[in-house]
Design a protein around this motif. Structure first.
Motif, PDB file in Angstrom:
ATOM      1  N   TRP A 236       2.494   0.134  -5.270  1.00 27.38           N
ATOM      2  CA  TRP A 236       2.274   1.538  -5.584  1.00 27.38           C
ATOM      3  C   TRP A 236       2.993   1.776  -6.896  1.00 27.38           C
ATOM      4  O   TRP A 236       4.143   1.386  -7.059  1.00 27.38           O
ATOM      5  CB  TRP A 236       2.841   2.435  -4.480  1.00 27.38           C
ATOM      6  CG  TRP A 236       2.216   2.188  -3.153  1.00 27.38           C
ATOM      7  CD1 TRP A 236       2.805   1.582  -2.082  1.00 27.38           C
ATOM      8  CD2 TRP A 236       0.891   2.499  -2.760  1.00 27.38           C
ATOM      9  NE1 TRP A 236       1.913   1.506  -1.045  1.00 27.38           N
ATOM     10  CE2 TRP A 236       0.725   2.066  -1.433  1.00 27.38           C
ATOM     11  CE3 TRP A 236      -0.190   3.100  -3.394  1.00 27.38           C
ATOM     12  CZ2 TRP A 236      -0.454   2.221  -0.727  1.00 27.38           C
ATOM     13  CZ3 TRP A 236      -1.366   3.252  -2.682  1.00 27.38           C
ATOM     14  CH2 TRP A 236      -1.490   2.824  -1.382  1.00 27.38           C
TER      15      TRP A 236
ATOM     16  N   VAL B 192       7.555   2.435  -3.995  1.00 29.88           N
ATOM     17  CA  VAL B 192       6.862   2.783  -5.238  1.00 29.88           C
ATOM     18  C   VAL B 192       7.636   2.187  -6.406  1.00 29.88           C
ATOM     19  O   VAL B 192       8.861   2.238  -6.435  1.00 29.88           O
ATOM     20  CB  VAL B 192       6.763   4.320  -5.416  1.00 29.88           C
ATOM     21  CG1 VAL B 192       6.130   4.686  -6.752  1.00 29.88           C
ATOM     22  CG2 VAL B 192       5.987   4.958  -4.273  1.00 29.88           C
TER      23      VAL B 192
ATOM     24  N   GLY C  27      -1.831   0.890  -6.755  1.00 31.23           N
ATOM     25  CA  GLY C  27      -2.105   2.241  -6.262  1.00 31.23           C
ATOM     26  C   GLY C  27      -1.370   3.258  -7.115  1.00 31.23           C
ATOM     27  O   GLY C  27      -0.183   3.086  -7.406  1.00 31.23           O
TER      28      GLY C  27
END
Length: 101
Positions: free
Chosen positions: A20, A39, A65
């Protein structure tokens, strides 16, 4: 590990990973894990370095992502297309199989 796996199975097989991504405007922003490492916040240079390491490890597919990014998706996709993807050209794949419809 990926290289060892390739040694066991022989021919190159797809190996993919994902991350991510929060790709920031500053190309020099250091790779910084957020949300417990869920992330990755980074600039362009950090992402290029990470993708290069993945490539050297045998990764040949990556999913990025951008749902958790602060920048608009359009800006991120444009930066990926113009500044990052050209550094990682697609691998030649096998000829498509003929389809009998």
């Amino acid at each position: 590990m990926v290289r060892a796996l390739h040694g066991v199975i022989g021919a190159l097989r797809p190996h993919m990973t994902n991350d991510w991504l929060d790709l920031v405007d500053d190309p020099d922003f250091p790779r910084t894990p957020l949300r417990g490492g869920f992330v990755l916040k980074t600039g362009r240079k950090g992402l290029i370095d990470l993708l290069s390491k993945w490539q050297k490890a045998g990764v040949n597919h990556a999913a990025l992502g951008i749902q958790f990014s602060e920048r608009p998706a359009k800006e991120i996709i444009q930066e990926l297309a113009e500044a990052i993807l050209p550094l990682f050209p697609s691998l030649e794949g096998p000829e498509p199989l003929s389809t009998k419809w």
